[in-house]
Scaffold this active site. Sequence first.
Site, short mmCIF file in Angstrom:
data_model
loop_
_atom_site.label_atom_id
_atom_site.label_comp_id
_atom_site.label_asym_id
_atom_site.label_seq_id
_atom_site.Cartn_x
_atom_site.Cartn_y
_atom_site.Cartn_z
N LEU A 1 -56.79 49.31 2.85
CA LEU A 1 -56.76 49.10 4.42
C LEU A 1 -56.63 47.60 4.76
CD1 LEU A 1 -60.26 51.00 5.34
CD2 LEU A 1 -57.80 51.95 5.44
N GLY A 2 -56.97 46.57 4.06
CA GLY A 2 -56.53 45.25 4.13
C GLY A 2 -56.79 44.28 3.09
N THR B 1 -58.44 37.02 2.16
CA THR B 1 -58.50 35.67 1.12
C THR B 1 -59.62 36.00 0.20
OG1 THR B 1 -57.85 34.22 3.00
CG2 THR B 1 -59.08 33.16 1.01
N TYR B 2 -60.60 36.60 0.18
CA TYR B 2 -61.75 36.74 -0.33
C TYR B 2 -61.91 38.18 -1.05
CZ TYR B 2 -62.81 32.24 1.44
OH TYR B 2 -62.50 31.18 2.02
N VAL C 1 -60.00 45.50 1.15
CA VAL C 1 -60.81 46.45 1.76
C VAL C 1 -60.12 47.71 1.47
CG1 VAL C 1 -61.59 47.33 3.86
CG2 VAL C 1 -61.44 44.85 3.58
N ASP D 1 -66.45 33.41 15.73
CA ASP D 1 -65.13 33.66 15.88
C ASP D 1 -64.74 34.84 16.78
OD1 ASP D 1 -62.39 33.01 15.09
OD2 ASP D 1 -62.49 34.23 13.14
#
Length: 335
Positions: A82-83, A86-87, A90, A194
Amino acid sequence: MKKPSAAVSPYPQQSPADNYKLNQFDSTPPVDGETTTTAATGGRRWSFETAKASFSKVTTSPLSRASLDVPATQRYRLGSVLGIGTYGTVYLAVDISTGEGWACKVVSGSANKAFQMKEIELLRQIDHPSIVRYREHFTVGDKLHMITELVRGKDLGTAIRERGSYAEEDARIVTVQLLEALHYLSAKGIAHRDIKPANIMLVSNDEHTRIKIIDFGFGDQLTLTKRHFSRACGTPTHVAPEVIAPEGGKYNTTCDVWSAGVTLYKLLSGDDAFTADSMSTLVRLVRGGEVWFNDPVWELVSPEAQELVQSMLDSDPTKRVTPCAALSHRWLQGV
């Protein structure tokens, strides 16, 4: 159009340098007492559109008895990506016992896993209909898996671009949900840090007003011993002035109200409240906190809506409207 007059309050009672650099918006691992992780999409769009249609059911239900009878490491079947952030990555995760779809962020590396656990500490405290819901986490080998609610819709930024801007009635519905979520978080001492359209998802592509806040990667929490935040972080176009104060800011959860105000500005106009050709100019504009309604699009927006935007974008956090007071604003009544 001139700025709306502030002569009559719609609520119940309640020096800039220009050398701020983009890399000072911190994305490095947290120091003690700070949380600066990335959430389930690593800052990227979290959408069900790329997932298999056969796993389209969205759920916020707790673990079923059938699921609990199976070890967590064997509970899910991972599907499409799904994505990628950086870390971590998903994936679509399907609860094998129920067929329900969830999102699973997989993180490896000791630093990244410590990073993710701090976000989990926040998400485990949160239970609100307008905030993505944490389910569980577990480790398989050296990889940390975090299971969260799967959100099928597009992000709010994409929806705004597709529509140009939101009608006031629709913007009111979105804003009420956003402010209610911020009021809930503030009561827990939690700041998202954010808030922006890219971190607000529509629960479905079939409608455009029901939302879920995602990505608590920059989230943090006040405590009895930690009375303010000090880390400069967030998205430059949406960050509050006190977060990027030249002398190093001390701030609280009110920073999220500013970011919500920038989001409301974009909902109503389709434009960013603060834009510039350079980072130093952008930071100077944000610190100055002057919001203009000169574009012809604002001639179609009510003075009451502009009034709320302006009160959410007060550069003095002590005078900025709180989420609770904003919900009492006359423009939001009747939603």
